[in-house]
Design an enzyme around this catalytic site. Structure first.
Site, PDB file in Angstrom:
ATOM      1  N   CYS A  29     -13.710  11.131  42.998  1.00  0.00           N
ATOM      2  CA  CYS A  29     -12.111  12.151  42.865  1.00  0.00           C
ATOM      3  C   CYS A  29     -12.781  13.356  44.096  1.00  0.00           C
ATOM      4  O   CYS A  29     -13.242  14.182  43.607  1.00  0.00           O
ATOM      5  CB  CYS A  29     -12.209  12.401  41.425  1.00  0.00           C
ATOM      6  SG  CYS A  29     -11.045  14.683  41.497  1.00  0.00           S
ATOM      7  N   CYS A  32     -13.346  16.673  42.384  1.00  0.00           N
ATOM      8  CA  CYS A  32     -14.569  17.576  41.473  1.00  0.00           C
ATOM      9  C   CYS A  32     -15.282  17.758  42.498  1.00  0.00           C
ATOM     10  O   CYS A  32     -15.440  17.573  43.745  1.00  0.00           O
ATOM     11  CB  CYS A  32     -14.684  16.275  40.779  1.00  0.00           C
ATOM     12  SG  CYS A  32     -13.483  15.436  39.219  1.00  0.00           S
ATOM     13  N   HIS A  68     -12.526  17.523  35.722  1.00  0.00           N
ATOM     14  CA  HIS A  68     -10.712  16.342  36.286  1.00  0.00           C
ATOM     15  C   HIS A  68     -10.164  16.330  34.929  1.00  0.00           C
ATOM     16  O   HIS A  68      -8.813  15.878  35.362  1.00  0.00           O
ATOM     17  CB  HIS A  68     -11.977  15.190  35.901  1.00  0.00           C
ATOM     18  CG  HIS A  68     -11.475  14.053  36.862  1.00  0.00           C
ATOM     19  ND1 HIS A  68     -11.004  13.880  37.501  1.00  0.00           N
ATOM     20  CD2 HIS A  68     -10.533  12.899  36.500  1.00  0.00           C
ATOM     21  CE1 HIS A  68      -9.620  13.190  38.306  1.00  0.00           C
ATOM     22  NE2 HIS A  68     -10.162  13.102  36.921  1.00  0.00           N
ATOM     23  N   ASN A 108       2.897  19.242  41.360  1.00  0.00           N
ATOM     24  CA  ASN A 108       3.538  17.480  40.448  1.00  0.00           C
ATOM     25  C   ASN A 108       2.899  17.187  39.793  1.00  0.00           C
ATOM     26  O   ASN A 108       1.297  17.050  40.223  1.00  0.00           O
ATOM     27  CB  ASN A 108       4.438  16.689  41.528  1.00  0.00           C
ATOM     28  CG  ASN A 108       5.106  17.079  43.070  1.00  0.00           C
ATOM     29  OD1 ASN A 108       6.374  17.605  42.573  1.00  0.00           O
ATOM     30  ND2 ASN A 108       5.162  17.491  44.338  1.00  0.00           N
ATOM     31  N   HIS A 119      -6.621  14.973  39.112  1.00  0.00           N
ATOM     32  CA  HIS A 119      -7.062  15.926  38.856  1.00  0.00           C
ATOM     33  C   HIS A 119      -6.458  17.647  38.785  1.00  0.00           C
ATOM     34  O   HIS A 119      -5.545  17.342  39.413  1.00  0.00           O
ATOM     35  CB  HIS A 119      -8.468  16.525  39.648  1.00  0.00           C
ATOM     36  CG  HIS A 119      -9.661  17.967  39.869  1.00  0.00           C
ATOM     37  ND1 HIS A 119     -11.083  17.083  39.796  1.00  0.00           N
ATOM     38  CD2 HIS A 119      -9.144  18.640  40.299  1.00  0.00           C
ATOM     39  CE1 HIS A 119     -11.287  18.353  39.302  1.00  0.00           C
ATOM     40  NE2 HIS A 119     -10.120  19.245  40.100  1.00  0.00           N
ATOM     41  N   HIS A 121      -4.179  19.886  39.567  1.00  0.00           N
ATOM     42  CA  HIS A 121      -3.837  20.896  41.603  1.00  0.00           C
ATOM     43  C   HIS A 121      -2.454  21.527  41.445  1.00  0.00           C
ATOM     44  O   HIS A 121      -1.366  20.552  40.551  1.00  0.00           O
ATOM     45  CB  HIS A 121      -4.900  20.076  42.531  1.00  0.00           C
ATOM     46  CG  HIS A 121      -3.741  18.866  42.719  1.00  0.00           C
ATOM     47  ND1 HIS A 121      -4.295  17.908  41.324  1.00  0.00           N
ATOM     48  CD2 HIS A 121      -3.259  18.607  43.415  1.00  0.00           C
ATOM     49  CE1 HIS A 121      -2.960  16.900  42.198  1.00  0.00           C
ATOM     50  NE2 HIS A 121      -2.667  17.041  43.190  1.00  0.00           N
ATOM     51  N   GLN A 123       0.475  23.303  45.042  1.00  0.00           N
ATOM     52  CA  GLN A 123       0.305  23.027  46.351  1.00  0.00           C
ATOM     53  C   GLN A 123       1.006  23.861  46.663  1.00  0.00           C
ATOM     54  O   GLN A 123       1.630  24.628  45.507  1.00  0.00           O
ATOM     55  CB  GLN A 123       0.563  21.449  46.805  1.00  0.00           C
ATOM     56  CG  GLN A 123       0.210  20.226  46.699  1.00  0.00           C
ATOM     57  CD  GLN A 123       0.847  19.089  47.320  1.00  0.00           C
ATOM     58  OE1 GLN A 123       1.476  19.124  48.190  1.00  0.00           O
ATOM     59  NE2 GLN A 123       1.486  17.829  46.893  1.00  0.00           N
TER      60      GLN A 123
END
Length: 283
Positions: A29, A32, A68, A108, A119, A121, A123
């Site tokens: 990943c 991570c 994660h 998303n 993971h 997150h 944007q």
């Protein structure tokens, strides 16, 4: 390159360079600690998107946690507050640029909406002008009462300290759609005081947890914040708020947007907003 369809007026950015971006990381990943995008330990982190839809580093990735397998619903109060603080800081930093007119913070979540890395997150896109959807809301202002202090009665789902609330919209287009907003107007993320930032983080943890419990599985969703443009305009009616569009209408059953809706721009929601709110309150 932005183009405007001469028939519909829709805007499209042609970004052929993104066609070559990987669908999945080759190994491990990258988000991570120790990974490609996070070589050092972190609590929250941001970095420029390697495959941006905009030039000049106007697209960023925000990592919510080094864990994660966590989700926003798993964050503690301090962790959630750190995410909100980072959203605010990056909104300010990008908004202060001369080539940025609007900052869109979004997420998303889930492969159903194209998220290739699980993971936790989100944007940030920094537009040179105000995008059409945000502009429509800003021009309408609060004349409709959509974000004001009037209680959404049977569509209210949850509240947080310092006056933040989450409710199902009156004309929801997604079965378990939510809007989150403060009762008193705050124009943008950087303008939130410490109590407001904590309240937003707490409410996000609450409602994402409800969505996950609704069908006893992580809910794929799209989330975005609308806030005051950073173009130097006055925008007296700007009112910070978040939209959450969950994709499932029943366990394992996705709500698809079909040709009849896209062709007409009239949406057909199979779940009544008040029923959706009750189910989320019970979750």
């Amino acid at each position: 390159m932005e183009r405007i369809d001469p028939l519909t007026g829709d805007r499209a950015r042609i970004v052929a360079s993104r066609q070559s971006r990987p669908n999945l990381p080759d190994q491990g990943c990258p988000f991570c600690p120790g990974g490609l995008e996070a070589p050092e330990p972190y609590d929250v982190r941001w970095f420029p998107n390697r495959w941006p839809p905009f030039p000049d580093e106007r697209a960023e990735i925000v990592l919510y946690t080094p864990r994660h397998d966590a989700s926003f619903a798993d964050l503690g109060r301090e962790e959630a507050r750190q995410v909100v603080d980072l959203w605010a800081a990056r909104s300010r930093a990008l908004g202060d640029r001369d080539d940025v007119g609007y900052v869109l913070v979004f997420e998303n979540r889930g492969p159903e909406v194209g998220a290739t890395i699980s993971h936790p997150h989100g944007q940030i896109y920094a537009f040179d002008t105000v995008p059409p959807r945000a502009a429509t809301e800003l021009l309408r202002g609060d004349a409709t009462g959509a974000l004001g202090p009037d209680a959404p009665d049977d569509r209210l789902v949850a509240t947080s300290s310092s006056g933040w609330r989450a409710w199902v919209p009156w004309a929801a287009t997604w079965p378990y759609e939510l809007v989150l907003a403060p009762v008193e107007a705050v124009p943008d993320l950087p303008s939130l005081d410490p109590a407001g930032r904590q309240a937003l983080g707490d409410l996000l943890v609450d409602v994402v947890g409800r969505l996950d419990r609704l069908f006893d599985a992580p809910m794929p969703l799209m989330m975005w914040f609308h806030q005051r443009p950073f173009d130097g305009g006055d925008w007296p009616d700007a009112w910070l708020h978040a939209h959450i569009a969950p994709l499932l209408r029943a366990p394992g059953v996705q709500r698809f947007v079909a040709a009849g809706e896209l062709g007409s721009q009239v949406w057909f929601n199979p779940v009544a907003p008040a029923d959706a709110a009750q189910q989320l309150r019970d979750a």
